[in-house]
Design an enzyme around this catalytic site. Structure first.
Site, PDB file in Angstrom:
ATOM      1  N   LYS A 175      -8.435  -2.780  -1.417  1.00 54.56           N
ATOM      2  CA  LYS A 175      -7.950  -1.635  -0.640  1.00 54.56           C
ATOM      3  C   LYS A 175      -7.211  -0.677  -1.551  1.00 54.56           C
ATOM      4  O   LYS A 175      -6.288  -1.052  -2.265  1.00 54.56           O
ATOM      5  CB  LYS A 175      -6.998  -2.073   0.482  1.00 54.56           C
ATOM      6  N   GLU A 250       3.204  -7.928  -7.383  1.00 52.92           N
ATOM      7  CA  GLU A 250       3.801  -7.160  -8.480  1.00 52.92           C
ATOM      8  C   GLU A 250       4.565  -6.030  -7.826  1.00 52.92           C
ATOM      9  O   GLU A 250       3.982  -5.088  -7.311  1.00 52.92           O
ATOM     10  CB  GLU A 250       2.699  -6.649  -9.420  1.00 52.92           C
ATOM     11  N   CYS A 284       6.186   1.345 -12.651  1.00 54.66           N
ATOM     12  CA  CYS A 284       7.106   0.347 -12.107  1.00 54.66           C
ATOM     13  C   CYS A 284       7.997  -0.302 -13.159  1.00 54.66           C
ATOM     14  O   CYS A 284       9.128  -0.684 -12.867  1.00 54.66           O
ATOM     15  CB  CYS A 284       6.328  -0.718 -11.337  1.00 54.66           C
ATOM     16  N   GLU A 383      15.259   1.598  -7.047  1.00 52.90           N
ATOM     17  CA  GLU A 383      14.118   2.178  -7.747  1.00 52.90           C
ATOM     18  C   GLU A 383      13.820   3.565  -7.185  1.00 52.90           C
ATOM     19  O   GLU A 383      13.446   3.708  -6.027  1.00 52.90           O
ATOM     20  CB  GLU A 383      12.892   1.278  -7.597  1.00 52.90           C
TER      21      GLU A 383
END
Length: 485
Positions: A175, A250, A284, A383
């Site tokens: 996806k 992750e 990331c 983040e």
């Protein structure tokens, strides 16, 4: 340029059975790219799972060298189409064309690496000792696997998930992110041309509910997810509540860079500016918490300020080849980053550069430096996922480690020093899954990638990733019986 918008299921492009679609806007100027991206329904996911399940027995029994040959052809096709696939990525999420084709070429190396491992997964055997039992361990594919990609590095993330699954004989449903579905939608024609049998790889699009359908599906044996920690928890929960499928996650990061007094200043500045700002800070494991030893701090702060100001001048239309830094992925991401910066201002955070939108259109945020924020402020702990770093000073190695490890994340880290003993000593104590020494961390097909703490579970890339798509089977043979004559 033509844009493929259909789902790719069982070797064919098909529309969504529900008729639901996604709209994609160019983050450079807010213009509509397409409003016809097909969003998968529950029926479409069931069809994809059925196709993958039907294809699995033959694919797992296909000789390793034949699987490798197909994977290598697919890698060649990705390389041949890198420019076009890069353009699709740039249109959808604003990745500059100076970078987007390189992301595609990066995953080419990944496919070739795993093609080299197809058919080379060895088992183990142990001789009978006093128990008289001959022991065999063999490693078998899981079956139907699924992957959910984030939008910031679509092709790399797709390769990390699909290539080891293909090498080990699994079938797959991938996806794409609703922010950047165009590049993966174009894979269907390449999958067919490479020679993958129908059903071995299926590509679907849609928002979070499609990911939930995959995570909760009773006939999917493994799901690999890249994205936020919050959604990762939902994926793990859905997997547990359904059929206890295997999960690898992750997730996010708030990675530290530790710059010691004896570091090469120009090198540290380069990697904390240009390398960090690549992909507009939407990486990331990028080191967004920069920790600088007091002796070098004044020079570093002045140099990084200059570097960020110069970077702002190289920000612009991502379709132009000499643009180095583009917009954020979409309006939602822009609002999120600007919200962090606004909250920081309300908390009295000091900004050296940036913090403002550039231009009248698009989702541009200027490269931003935050100086000595409070360690409990959100701009320091959360983040942000944009072109924003915080700079704090430290006195000793021990203090640097304490600051670096004071986070719920543990994905990336970087150490700058000319003392190799200190570099290795600090690398051993940093609580992170990846460490770069005197360079921003770069991934490699040969080494595992993943995080400690709340940055994830499992690993992608390297030989470790093969284990994520295999399950061991133990066979014991009683050698004490005498044969009947």
């Amino acid at each position: 340029m033509s844009i493929q918008t259909d789902l790719f299921i069982n070797g064919e492009y098909v529309p969504s059975s529900s008729g639901e679609t996604l709209s994609i806007y160019n983050p450079n100027d807010d213009s509509l790219v397409t409003d016809k991206v097909q969003a998968a329904s529950e029926k479409d996911i069931d069809n994809a799972v059925a196709a993958a399940k039907a294809a699995f027995p033959k694919w797992r029994n296909t000789a390793g060298q034949k699987r490798a040959a197909i994977m290598l052809r697919f890698a060649d096709l990705l390389e041949k189409n890198a420019e076009r696939l890069g353009q699709l990525e740039s249109l959808a999420m604003g990745q500059p064309m100076s970078l987007a084709p390189l992301f595609v070429k990066s995953t080419v190396a990944n496919w070739r690496y795993y093609a080299g491992l197809a058919g080379k997964v060895a088992g183990e055997s142990y001789p009978p000792d006093e128990d008289g039992t001959y022991k065999i361990v063999q490693y078998e594919p899981l079956g139907v696997c699924a992957g959910i990609c984030a939008w910031n590095g679509t092709h790399v993330l797709a390769g990390w998930k699909m290539a080891p699954a293909m090498a080990t004989g699994n079938t797959f449903i991938l996806k794409s992110s609703e922010k950047s579905p165009l590049g993966l939608a174009a894979y269907g024609e390449l999958i067919k041309e490479a020679g993958f049998p129908p059903g071995v790889i299926n590509i679907v699009a849609g928002a979070g509910k499609v990911g939930a359908l995959l995570a909760g599906h009773m006939q999917i044996s493994k799901i690999a997810f890249t994205g936020s920690a919050a959604v990762g928890r939902q994926v793990m929960s859905s997997a547990a509540k359904s059929n206890l499928k295997h999960v690898s996650l992750e997730l996010g990061g708030k990675s530290p860079a530790m710059i010691f007094d004896d570091a090469d200043l120009d090198n540290a500045v380069e990697h904390s500016s240009v390398s960090f700002l690549r992909n507009s800070g939407q990486i990331c494991f990028a080191a967004s918490r920069v920790l600088v030893q007091e002796g070098i701090a004044p020079k570093f702060i002045e140099a990084i300020k200059t570097a960020f100001e110069k970077a702002s001048d190289k920000m612009g239309d991502p379709s132009v080849k000499d643009t180095l830094f583009g917009p954020l992925a979409d309006k939602k991401q822009f609002d999120r980053v600007m919200g962090f910066l606004s909250d920081g201002k309300n908390e009295g955070v000091q900004y050296l550069t940036g913090g403002a939108r550039k231009g009248e259109k698009g989702t541009f945020v200027q490269p931003t430096i935050i100086l000595n924020p409070d360690v409990k402020s959100k701009v320091y702990t959360d983040e942000i996922f944009g072109p924003v770093i915080s700079v704090k000073t430290f006195k000793t190695e021990e203090e640097a480690l304490a600051l670096a490890n004071d986070t719920t994340y543990g994905l990336g880290s970087t150490i700058y020093t000319s003392d190799i003993a200190r570099a290795l000593r600090v690398a051993g104590k940093i609580e992170a899954g990846t460490v770069g020494i005197n360079s921003a961390f770069n991934t490699s097909p040969q080494t595992p990638f993943g995080g400690f703490k709340q940055s994830g579970v499992g690993r992608e890339s390297g030989k470790e990733a093969l284990k994520e798509y295999l399950q061991p089977k133990t066979i014991h043979i009683n050698m004490g019986l005498k044969p009947k004559i």
